[in-house]
Design an enzyme around this catalytic site. Structure first.
Site, PDB file in Angstrom:
ATOM      1  N   GLU A   1       0.838  -1.098  -0.164  1.00  0.00           N
ATOM      2  CA  GLU A   1      -0.101   0.053   0.088  1.00  0.00           C
ATOM      3  C   GLU A   1       0.776   1.247  -0.022  1.00  0.00           C
ATOM      4  O   GLU A   1       0.547   2.247  -0.774  1.00  0.00           O
ATOM      5  CB  GLU A   1      -1.041   0.080   1.066  1.00  0.00           C
ATOM      6  CG  GLU A   1      -1.741  -0.980   1.207  1.00  0.00           C
ATOM      7  CD  GLU A   1      -3.072  -1.056   0.270  1.00  0.00           C
ATOM      8  OE1 GLU A   1      -3.951  -1.787   0.208  1.00  0.00           O
ATOM      9  OE2 GLU A   1      -3.210   0.189  -0.688  1.00  0.00           O
TER      10      GLU A   1
ATOM     11  N   ARG B   1       0.642   3.816  -3.199  1.00  0.00           N
ATOM     12  CA  ARG B   1       0.202   5.082  -2.588  1.00  0.00           C
ATOM     13  C   ARG B   1       1.356   6.221  -2.723  1.00  0.00           C
ATOM     14  O   ARG B   1       1.115   7.396  -3.272  1.00  0.00           O
ATOM     15  CB  ARG B   1      -0.875   5.071  -1.598  1.00  0.00           C
ATOM     16  CG  ARG B   1      -2.039   4.027  -1.520  1.00  0.00           C
ATOM     17  CD  ARG B   1      -3.020   4.051  -0.494  1.00  0.00           C
ATOM     18  NE  ARG B   1      -3.716   2.986  -0.124  1.00  0.00           N
ATOM     19  CZ  ARG B   1      -4.996   2.916   0.255  1.00  0.00           C
ATOM     20  NH1 ARG B   1      -5.502   4.145   0.603  1.00  0.00           N
ATOM     21  NH2 ARG B   1      -5.527   1.913   0.270  1.00  0.00           N
TER      22      ARG B   1
ATOM     23  N   ASP C   1      -5.099  -9.721  -8.348  1.00  0.00           N
ATOM     24  CA  ASP C   1      -5.246  -8.540  -9.412  1.00  0.00           C
ATOM     25  C   ASP C   1      -4.115  -8.012  -9.921  1.00  0.00           C
ATOM     26  O   ASP C   1      -3.714  -8.039 -11.214  1.00  0.00           O
ATOM     27  CB  ASP C   1      -6.503  -7.659  -9.102  1.00  0.00           C
ATOM     28  CG  ASP C   1      -6.071  -7.048  -7.651  1.00  0.00           C
ATOM     29  OD1 ASP C   1      -5.160  -7.211  -7.090  1.00  0.00           O
ATOM     30  OD2 ASP C   1      -7.054  -6.137  -7.239  1.00  0.00           O
TER      31      ASP C   1
ATOM     32  N   GLU D   1     -12.614   0.737  -9.660  1.00  0.00           N
ATOM     33  CA  GLU D   1     -12.262  -0.455 -10.569  1.00  0.00           C
ATOM     34  C   GLU D   1     -13.297  -0.511 -11.703  1.00  0.00           C
ATOM     35  O   GLU D   1     -12.822  -0.547 -13.015  1.00  0.00           O
ATOM     36  CB  GLU D   1     -12.354  -1.970 -10.021  1.00  0.00           C
ATOM     37  CG  GLU D   1     -11.115  -1.898  -8.953  1.00  0.00           C
ATOM     38  CD  GLU D   1     -11.218  -1.333  -7.693  1.00  0.00           C
ATOM     39  OE1 GLU D   1     -10.261  -1.201  -7.011  1.00  0.00           O
ATOM     40  OE2 GLU D   1     -12.386  -0.996  -7.480  1.00  0.00           O
TER      41      GLU D   1
ATOM     42  N   THR E   1      -1.341   1.089 -10.302  1.00  0.00           N
ATOM     43  CA  THR E   1      -2.693   0.202  -9.742  1.00  0.00           C
ATOM     44  C   THR E   1      -3.375   1.165  -8.942  1.00  0.00           C
ATOM     45  O   THR E   1      -4.608   0.977  -8.381  1.00  0.00           O
ATOM     46  CB  THR E   1      -2.384  -0.941  -9.155  1.00  0.00           C
ATOM     47  OG1 THR E   1      -3.658  -1.675  -9.158  1.00  0.00           O
ATOM     48  CG2 THR E   1      -1.891  -0.904  -7.601  1.00  0.00           C
TER      49      THR E   1
END
Length: 641
Positions: free
Chosen positions: A266, A270, A399, A533, A619
Site C-alpha cells: 500500500e 500510494r 489482481d 475499478e 494500480t
C-alpha cells in the site's frame, strides 16, 4: 488495487523520558544531590575500567599488524596477502618495538589527560541547574535533527526527464461533456477542502464525524496518505493552489523516520507511486527526494530467505512480518507482485540498480516455479519459496500482479518481452479456467480454490475489463479484437452489478449461482467503499473504442456517488447498496481522490490528456511516463550508463 483484510495491530511504545519537575517538589534539593552523586560514581567506575584495560590486559604490540590499508579494516573479506595495501602480517621487532612502546605510552598519557578533562567538565555540568542542563540537551538534539535533515536533502544525480506529453489540458469540445467534467472537478474540490479542514495530515477523513481516520496499512503515524494520493489528481485538474498546499505539507512535515509498521504494497502504490507521479508532472525535486527516502525504508522487507518481501515492515527498525491470516505466514501475490513499475523508476531516477534487482529477482523466482494449471496461486511462503493455499483470483489478492506484468512491458516502450510473455501465459490460463458465461449471458471471472471454480466476482476484479483492452494490442495470434471484446463483456457485467442495486452503485462482490446473477447475496458483500475499478474499465474502453455507452455509464456512477455518498463533510462509503436508505460507513478513502475521481475526470476529457502511448498508470492510478530506452534497467543518469 488490492486491499487485504485488515486486522487490528497491537504494539508497545517506550514511554518518553520525563525531564519535567519531580513528583514531590519539596525533595528537589535532595534528588539533585543524589543525581550528582550517582553520576560521579558512574564516571569514576568508567575511568577505573579504562585504566584497568590499559594496564592489566595483555600487551598486544608484539602481534600488531603494521600499517594496514583502509580496505583491510572496511572490507573484511579482502585477503591481506593478495589485496591489502601492505600484504602479509608484519611482526614488530628490535628498534621498531621500542618505538612502538613509546607511542603506546604517549597514547596512554593522552587518554589520562582526556579523562581528567572529561571529569572536570562533568563536575562543571553538575553545578548547573536542571533547566540549564535540559536546555543544553535540547540544543544538542536540535543540532542532530538539523544535520539529519541536511543529509536527507542531499540532491540526487541529475537525470534526463522523459519527454512528457499531455500533462494538462484535455478540454472536450462538446459543451455537455465539458459541464460533466467540471462537475467531477467540483466533487474533487469538495472532497479535498473538507479533508483540508477536518483531517489535514491524517491518512484519511471521517466526513460525518469530521475528524481524521486511519487503518493499520498506514501504521500508527499520521503520514498524510490522502495528500500524497491526491496530488496528481489536483495537478491534472488545474487545482494548483491545492497542489501547492499539499506540496508544502510534504516538504515541511512528511517524515518516514517513524516507529510505525506499514504495508509495503500500500505504501508503495500510494506513496511512492504518488510522489513519483507528482515529481514527473510538476518537476518539483522534493517529491523525488521523498520517494527515494521512503523506498530506502522499504528495502529491509526484502531480507527474507527467498527475497520475496514481507507484507509489513517497520519504517524505523526494518523488521518485517506477514499478515497473520495469510495462509501459514505467506506473502501475497498481488502485494509482492505489484512493485515493478515504481521500483524501475526509482532505479532510473537514482542510478541505483538495487530497486530493479529486487523486483527482477521476484520475477526470476516466479518463472522457475510450477504453476497448477498454469495459474499463479495467491500465496507464496517467503521462507520456503513454496506456494501456500491453491487459491487463484483476478480480484483481491491476485489482481495487480497481472496488471503489472502488462504494464512493465508498456512502460519499457514494449521492449520487456519477458514481462509480456508472462502476461500472455497467465491470461491464457485465466481465460481457460476462470472466465465463464452465466446462464443469462454475462461473462464473469470466477475464483479457483483447491480445484474448484467459485462463481463469484469481486468489484476489484472489474479492473480486468480495462486490462484486457489495454493489452489487446500486441497479443498473441493477432487476438487483439478478441481481447478488446472480452474487456467490453467484463465492463457490461460490472455495469449490471451496479444497475441491479437500489443505489446504482456496485457491491463489493457478486455471485452467479442459479437464478442469482451479478448480485451480492451475503450482507457482508453489499457495501460500496468508493471503489474505482468499474469506472477505470469504462475509461480504458472509452479511450480504445469511443463508444458513448462508457461515458453514459460513468456519468450514472458519478450521479449515484453524488446522491448517496456525498455528505456535508466530504464523501462516504455506504454499507448496503440494495437499501434505498443507506447507512454511511463514514470513511473517505484516499483512493477515492487518487483513482475514482481521476478516472471520471479523464473519462470526460479529450484523449490528449495523459495519452496512453506516453503514460502508464500504476494500480493506484498514478501516471508514470514510458521510459523510451532500449533497456529500462539502465539509469537515466548518463554517468551511470
Amino acid at each position: 488495487m488490492t486491499t487485504p483484510a485488515l486486522l487490528p495491530l497491537s504494539g508497545r511504545r517506550i514511554p518518553p523520558l520525563n525531564l519535567g519537575p519531580p513528583a514531590f517538589p519539596h525533595h528537589r534539593a535532595t534528588l539533585r544531590l543524589s543525581e550528582k552523586f550517582i553520576l560521579l560514581l558512574i564516571l569514576s567506575a568508567f575511568i577505573t575500567l579504562c585504566f584497568g584495560a590499559f594496564f592489566f590486559l595483555p600487551d598486544s604490540s608484539k602481534h600488531k599488524r603494521f600499517d594496514l590499508g583502509l580496505e583491510d579494516v572496511l572490507i573484511p573479506h579482502v585477503d591481506a596477502s593478495k589485496g591489502a595495501k601492505n600484504p602479509g602480517v608484519f611482526l614488530i621487532h628490535g628498534p621498531d618495538e621500542h618505538r612502538h612502546r613509546e607511542e603506546e605510552e604517549r597514547l596512554r598519557n593522552k587518554i589520562r589527560a582526556d579523562h581528567e578533562k572529561a571529569l572536570e567538565e562533568a563536575k562543571e555540568k553538575l553545578k548547573k541547574s536542571r533547566e540549564e542542563i535540559r536546555a543544553e540537551i535540547q540544543t544538542e538534539k536540535n543540532k542532530v535533527v538539523q544535520e539529519m535533515k541536511t543529509k536527507e536533502k542531499k540532491p540526487l544525480p541529475p537525470v534526463p526527464i522523459p519527454n512528457l506529453i499531455g500533462i494538462n489540458g484535455g478540454d472536450p469540445e462538446d459543451n455537455d461533456i465539458r459541464k460533466k467534467r467540471e462537475k467531477i472537478k467540483e466533487m474533487m474540490k469538495h472532497a479535498w477542502d473538507n479533508y483540508r479542514i477536518y483531517g489535514w495530515g491524517h491518512n484519511e477523513l471521517r466526513p460525518i464525524a469530521r475528524k481524521g481516520h486511519s487503518t493499520n496499512i498506514f501504521g500508527s503515524s499520521q503520514m498524510g496518505a490522502t495528500i500524497v494520493d491526491a496530488l496528481d489528481t489536483l495537478y491534472i485538474m488545474g487545482l494548483h493552489d491545492e497542489f501547492r498546499d499539499g506540496q508544502k505539507w510534504i516538504e515541511d512535515t512528511l517524515d518516514f523516520s517513524v516507529n510505525s509498521e506499514v504495508s509495503v504494497f500500500e505504501v508503495n502504490i500510494r506513496f511512492i507511486g504518488g510522489l513519483l507521479a507528482a515529481y514527473y508532472l510538476s518537476g518539483e525535486e522534493i517529491f523525488k527526494i521523498k520517494a527515494v527516502q521512503l523506498a530506502e525504508k522499504l528495502l529491509p522487507a526484502f531480507n527474507t530467505p527467498t527475497g520475496i518481501p514481507w507484507a509489513m515492515v517497520n519504517l524505523k527498525s526494518g523488521v518485517g512480518r506477514n499478515w497473520g491470516w495469510a495462509s501459514a505466514g505467506s506473502s501475497i501475490l498481488a502485494e509482492f507482485g505489484t512493485l515493478h513499475m515504481e521500483f524501475v523508476h526509482l532505479s532510473y531516477l537514482t542510478g541505483d540498480p538495487v530497486y530493479h534487482k529486487k523486483v527482477m529477482h521476484i520475477r526470476k523466482l516466479l518463472q522457475k516455479m510450477d504453476r497448477p494449471n498454469g495459474l499463479y496461486p495467491n500465496y507464496l511462503n517467503p521462507r520456503t519459496g513454496r506456494w501456500g493455499q491453491y487459491h487463484t483470483s483476478v480480484g483481491g489478492l491476485g489482481d495487480s500482479f497481472y496488471e503489472y506484468l502488462l504494464k512493465a512491458w508498456l512502460m519499457s516502450d514494449k521492449t520487456d518481452h519477458e514481462a509480456r510473455k508472462m502476461y500472455d501465459d497467465a491470461i491464457e490460463a485465466i481465460e481457460k479456467h476462470l472466465i465463464k458465461k452465466s446462464r443469462g449471458g454475462l461473462t464473469f471471472i470466477g475464483e479457483w480454490k483447491n480445484g474448484h471454480l467459485e462463481k463469484k466476482m469481486g468489484h476489484l476484479a472489474c479492473f480486468a475489463g480495462g486490462m484486457f483492452a489495454l493489452g489487446a494490442d500486441g497479443s498473441r495470434m493477432d487476438k487483439a479484437g478478441h481481447y478488446l471484446e472480452l474487456g467490453a463483456e467484463i465492463a457490461r457485467t460490472c455495469h449490471e452489478s451496479y444497475d441491479r442495486t437500489a443505489l446504482k452503485l456496485g457491491p463489493e462482490s457478486f455471485k452467479f449461482d442459479g437464478a442469482v446473477e451479478a448480485v451480492a447475496v451475503r450482507q457482508a458483500e453489499k457495501y460500496y467503499i468508493l471503489r474505482p475499478e468499474v469506472i477505470e474499465t469504462y475509461w480504458y474502453l472509452w479511450r480504445f473504442t469511443h463508444d458513448p455507452r462508457y461515458r453514459q455509464w460513468g456519468w450514472e456512477a458519478a450521479l449515484a456517488i453524488e446522491k448517496y455518498c456525498r455528505v456535508s463533510g466530504g464523501f462516504s462509503g455506504v454499507k448496503d447498496v440494495y437499501s434505498s436508505t443507506p447507512t454511511h460507513d463514514d470513511v473517505q478513502q484516499s483512493f477515492f481522490l487518487a483513482e475514482t475521481l481521476k478516472y471520471l475526470y479523464l473519462l470526460f476529457s479529450s484523449d490528449d490528456l495523459l495519452p496512453l502511448d506516453h503514460w502508464v498508470f500504476n494500480t493506484e492510478a498514478h501516471p508514470l511516463p514510458v521510459l523510451h530506452l532500449a533497456n529500462t534497467t539502465l539509469s537515466g543518469n548518463p554517468a551511470v550508463r
